[in-house]
Design an enzyme around this catalytic site. Structure first.
Site, PDB file in Angstrom:
ATOM      1  CD  GLU A  85      -2.260   1.150   2.969  1.00  0.00           C
ATOM      2  OE1 GLU A  85      -3.114   2.011   3.237  1.00  0.00           O
ATOM      3  OE2 GLU A  85      -1.890   0.258   3.773  1.00  0.00           O
ATOM      4  NE  ARG A 106      11.771   9.859  -5.636  1.00  0.00           N
ATOM      5  CZ  ARG A 106      11.134   9.263  -6.626  1.00  0.00           C
ATOM      6  NH1 ARG A 106      11.725   9.135  -7.811  1.00  0.00           N
ATOM      7  NH2 ARG A 106       9.921   8.796  -6.455  1.00  0.00           N
ATOM      8  CB  SER A 121      30.332  -4.561  36.727  1.00  0.00           C
ATOM      9  OG  SER A 121      31.747  -4.481  36.688  1.00  0.00           O
ATOM     10  NE  ARG A 127      47.040  14.253  40.813  1.00  0.00           N
ATOM     11  CZ  ARG A 127      47.924  13.527  41.494  1.00  0.00           C
ATOM     12  NH1 ARG A 127      47.538  12.454  42.135  1.00  0.00           N
ATOM     13  NH2 ARG A 127      49.194  13.872  41.546  1.00  0.00           N
ATOM     14  CG  HIS A 148      45.562  -3.954  39.435  1.00  0.00           C
ATOM     15  ND1 HIS A 148      45.557  -2.813  38.665  1.00  0.00           N
ATOM     16  CD2 HIS A 148      46.445  -4.806  38.845  1.00  0.00           C
ATOM     17  CE1 HIS A 148      46.407  -2.969  37.660  1.00  0.00           C
ATOM     18  NE2 HIS A 148      46.956  -4.162  37.749  1.00  0.00           N
TER      19      HIS A 148
END
EC number: 6.3.4.13
Length: 1010
Positions: free
Chosen positions: A191, A220, A819, A871, A915
């Site tokens: 359609e 186009r 995590s 720092r 680590h």
């Protein structure tokens, strides 16, 4: 970690992918095969001479070159099964399998799939016979003018005809003249849909969908959307035609359904999913699915990506996309314009020199190569689409203007490009539109939808005197129809207080409505009133239909329980008044009683009257500011199992136990005439509510040993170390209501109350109360509470709750996904843990670790290191927050900052790091790479105290991990992470319990054997 990545492909899309991947600090080199002139030698990026069609040879190349990740750009290799072949050979490859890629490689499959999973798309039929296709085109009851080659046709296999005759010619060209080769053996006739076409892409790991900003391509060749179809002549992003609400709808009804559908059909989809969508008057409908980035959409989407693309892709492959959702540049627009060779999309000339690159780059533009090659040290054309020029600016018009400057700077003979890229967006933005109420943040349609949803709920609360019909200006109640002869009216209003905060944190909204109704109807019951009708007030910043419906459904159910009608209410959407996800509630109840039944009957109350206590269901709705403070200081989260003896539920569910409604059970007893007063034990606890229904000269003596105190009160008292007076003045302590009755009728009333399914006891008596004396005295309260929360053994009290020596207060410092943070959260939820996490600090905003903490109910702070000169200043800011939260121990979980000497010395022996190697071997940020290069067979991880020298602190625990043949940095990293998640919590427990200490001489001291 310093990874090597291989990108498959040679176009502008692949140059863009390589450019974005090279920005990752985790990537040291990006190889592109076969690549183009732009990827030949550009910083981290270079081309690789390897066949991408021979998957076995490609897999061996990846192993030899230590490739961590392969990213597939074009569709053809995906359809050919490159992902499955490389994955089977142990090479991580980003993209869907061949089975999942059928969404693009077979339009017939895609259309059938969309029908199966109710994904909105155009009406269609597939054919293998051209005559059948043409017959359908001329007989369909919809404009069947779109003809598609079912297979892959390099983005050009779609013909949108203007007439049935033209559509039939397209069928002949595709099926008989083989204009698209084998891709056209089956055609799909669709359609013709009308509307704006947009590109909506997402990352997905097979479960989670992370949508990208919507873009619009220009297929186009010529301005005004004239000329033949191409692979794409330009794009812009985001497309303003797609509102935030519409994008959510597209995500839920199209992208998520597609991902869920593939999962259900046994072909989990991982990678990029691209939906070409038509915005029709009936809503968004899918034109096609692609299984990779579009070209040139890639060139406008990725420049807006703030996140690390390498990280996002790795999280996607790991199934952890929900913890690493990409973040996008806001309030900016990107535009890309394609420069093509003369003759494209037909035959074109190659080998034409291109100039102007320095001038374009000096303008701050990104020039992505597509059909280019190097010849005699010069960049020349080698394809139809040659270059894309991308500009990113604060708005679309500015980006368009900048892109045009780049087009003027770049030159090659015969260059063609469109000058109207973005014209639809410009027209959309310039369209005169008056402000709407929705523009200001108030969605009337959503409000109307809510009313429609809650009407049947309210209707179900109709009762004699009131037929509920929402939507009018006010509600009516007929007292005569309700059976009243000489009534008095009573009214009460209340809220739920900060119990709402816990409901919102726990995302549990179905019971809070009962609290609201109960607080109001119990108050008017103290006047002897039968609740007749109730009205609610719900206010929020942004209406969330599901949340609001859940709350009001709870209100309606409570009204039925109380016997009153939910006559009406107000839902107020007030933008900027409330943070996202928060709302407030208020209620208003009206009741009635016959004049002679009004309570309290002060003149009847005498010394010696009995006090009957009716059990509460728990905390009800008072004291929650204190409750929240206690939980914050405790070792538990709202998601933790409830304390021992409090049932098989979470702490959040326990605290959200709804307030008991007494009207249905106690009203008949009150109307019997035997009750002289009814006190609702609400804010102010036992001490302040019972005197409200007594003559000034009287008070009450209560004995807490006579009733059952729910264990939640014992836990709160012990965890918060609350005094007896604090408990009695703040909480109901197990008594939700108190009845004053004559001593000689106490036994009968108690029997009646229990017969009405209420738990009740005679808990005290009315006594004379001299002026300035306490009007409520409660004996045995603290003893009952403490005994209730304990077990008696051998004459000693043993706590039934996880109450132990004071738990260490832990802060976790992160910079990313966190995590290891999750492992620490999970371990400290154990009642036996010697610590609990009270704070998470990140030096970066919008990272997944912050989301983990917030889901666990842990306070978070973002301290951006870029805002400090050095720092030491940054560390001082961190230290100030640690002091604010009375932190005892600091854990570094992926915290990517080197800490200053003063900070490390202050937290000496109280700061832990992990680590990813067996220290002292393989120090530094690229431990896994060092391990693989060294050829060792054992690595692991180490938890150590933090010292001023990096990775040099005293070792607390280590865990060995084997290095396997064929390991990559990615596979080794995943194996080591499992060990990290095991020993980091164990080391924290050792330090928090005092089993391990750092002595003054800098050596480890084991206080006891473990």
């Amino acid at each position: 970690m310093a990874a090597r990545v291989l990108v498959i492909g040679s176009g502008g899309r692949e140059h863009t992918l390589a450019w974005k991947l090279a920005q990752s600090p985790q990537v040291k080199q990006v190889l592109v095969a076969p690549g183009n002139a732009g990827t030949a030698c550009a910083g981290k990026i270079s081309n690789a001479a390897v066949s991408v069609n021979d998957h076995s040879a490609l897999a061996q190349f990846c192993k030899d070159e230590k490739i961590e990740l392969v990213v597939v750009g074009p569709e053809a290799p995906l359809a050919a099964g490159i992902v499955g072949d490389l994955t089977s050979a142990g090479v991580r490859c980003f993209g869907p399998t061949a089975q999942a890629a059928q969404l693009e490689s077979s339009k017939k499959f895609a259309k059938e799939f969309m029908d199966r999973h109710e994904i909105p798309t155009a009406q269609w039929r597939a054919f293998t016979n051209p005559e059948d296709a043409c017959s359908f085109i001329t007989s369909a009851n919809f404009p069947a003018l779109v003809v598609k080659a079912s297979g892959l046709a390099a983005g050009k296999g779609v013909i949108v005809a203007k007439s049935q005759a033209e559509a039939c010619r397209a069928v002949q060209e595709i099926m008989q003249e083989k204009s698209f080769g084998a891709a056209g053996e089956t055609v799909v006739v669709e359609e013709f849909l009308e509307g704006e076409e947009v590109s909506c892409l997402c990352f997905t790991d097979g479960k989670t969908v992370a949508e990208m900003p919507p873009a619009q391509d220009h297929k186009r060749l010529l301005d005004g959307d004239e000329g033949p179809n191409t692979g794409g002549m330009g794009a812009y992003c985001p497309a303003p035609q797609v509102s935030k609400d519409l994008l959510v709808k597209i995500k839920n009804t199209i992208l998520q359904r597609a991902v869920d559908g593939m999962q259900q059909e046994g072909a989990p989809y991982t990678g990029i999913l691209y939906a070409g969508i038509m915005l029709t008057k009936d809503g968004p409908k899918v034109l096609e699915f692609n299984c990779r980035f579009g070209d040139p959409e890639c060139q406008v989407i990725l420049p807006l990506l703030k996140s690390d693309l390498y990280e996002v892709m790795q999280s996607t492959l790991d199934g952890l996309l929900s913890a690493s959702l990409p973040v996008w540049l806001e309030n900016h627009s990107a535009v890309t314009v394609v420069m093509a060779s003369k003759g494209y999309p037909g035959a074109y000339t190659k080998g034409v020199e291109i100039t102007g690159f320095p001038e374009a780059q000096a303008l701050g533009l990104q020039v992505f190569h597509a059909g280019t090659a190097l010849k005699d040290g010069k960049v020349v054309t080698s394809g139809g689409r040659v270059l894309t020029v991308t500009a990113v600016q604060e708005n679309l018009m500015s980006a368009l203007a900048e892109a045009r400057k780049g087009l003027a700077a770049l030159k090659f003979e015969g260059a063609i490009y469109r000058k109207d890229i973005g014209f639809r967006a410009v027209a959309f933005l310039q369209r005169p539109r008056g402000l709407t109420y929705k523009d200001s943040g108030v969605d009337i349609a959503a409000g109307n939808m809510l009313v429609k949803k809650i009407q049947p709920l309210a209707k179900a609360t109709s009762r004699p005197g009131c037929s509920v019909d929402l939507g009018g200006f006010a509600g009516l109640f007929d007292l005569k129809a309700a059976g009243f002869k000489d009534p008095l009216l009573a009214s009460g209003t209340d809220g739920v207080g900060t119990k709402l905060k816990i409901a919102q944190l726990c995302n549990k909204h179905d019971s809070i409505g009962q609290d609201l109704v109960a607080m109001c109807v119990n108050d008017i019951l103290a006047q002897g009133a039968e609740p007749l009708f109730f009205l609610d007030y719900f206010s929020c910043g942004k209406l969330d239909l599901s949340t609001t419906e859940a709350v009001i459904a709870g209100i309606a159910a409570a009204c039925q329980q109380a016997g009153c009608a939910l006559l009406g209410g107000e839902t107020a959407e007030m933008p900027n008044m409330y943070p996202p996800g928060e709302y407030d509630l208020a209620g208003f109840a009206v009741g009635a009683m016959e004049r002679h039944q009004k309570l309290p009957q002060l003149e009847r109350i005498t010394e010696g009257d009995a006090v009957i206590g009716v059990a509460s269901s728990g905390l009800h709705s008072n004291g929650f500011s204190l409750v929240r403070k206690i939980v914050e200081r405790s070792s538990l989260q709202y998601s933790s199992p409830a304390p021992g003896g409090c049932g098989d539920q979470t702490l959040g569910d326990l605290l959200l136990t709804p307030t008991r409604i007494y009207s249905h059970s106690l009203l008949p007893i009150i109307r019997s005439g035997r009750v002289k007063a009814f006190a609702h034990i609400t804010g102010g606890g036992l001490l302040e509510n019972i005197p409200r229904v007594l003559p000034q000269k009287f008070g009450v003596d209560l004995d807490a040993s006579t009733w059952r105190v729910p264990k939640v009160f014992s836990w709160l008292q012990q965890e918060g170390e609350l005094s007896e007076e604090e408990m009695a003045r703040t909480f109901n302590c197990g008594i939700g209501a108190a009845l004053v009755v004559s001593k000689d009728q106490a036994e009968q009333v108690l029997h009646d109350v229990r017969r009405r399914q209420e738990e009740a006891w005679v808990i005290g008596s009315v006594v004379a109360c001299p002026e300035d004396s306490p009007r409520v005295r409660v004996k045995n309260l603290i003893e009952t509470i403490q005994t209730n929360g304990s077990l008696v053994a051998n004459g000693f009290l043993k706590s039934n709750f996880p109450v132990q020596q004071k738990k260490a207060r832990v802060a976790v410092l992160i910079s990313g996904t966190g995590s290891n943070l999750q492992a620490l959260i999970d371990s400290t939820r154990d009642p036996k843990s010697s610590s609990h996490i009270v704070l998470v600090i990140s030096n970066k905003a919008a990272v997944a670790g912050l989301d983990r903490a917030e889901r666990a109910g842990i306070p978070t702070r973002v301290i951006n290191h870029k805002l400090y000169k050095n720092r030491v200043e940054f560390d001082n800011a961190v230290d100030h927050v640690l002091e604010e939260f009375s932190v005892d121990i600091v854990c570094l979980a992926g915290f990517m900052r080197i800490l200053s000497g003063p900070f490390v010395r202050k937290w000496d022996g109280k700061m832990l790091n992990i680590h990813p190697s067996l220290l002292p071997s393989f120090k530094g940020s690229n431990a896994h790479e060092q391990v693989l290069e060294a050829g060792v067979t054992i690595t692991g991880c180490t938890v150590h105290f933090v010292a001023e020298d990096v990775d040099a602190g005293q070792i607390i625990l280590q865990e060995a991990v084997p290095v396997r043949r064929g390991d990559t940095v990615a596979t080794l990293s995943e194996r080591v992470k499992v060990a990290e998640h095991k020993i980091f919590p164990a080391a924290l427990q050792l330090v928090a319990s005092g089993a391990v200490q750092l002595r003054e001489d800098g050596k480890i001291h084991w206080a006891k054997e473990q």
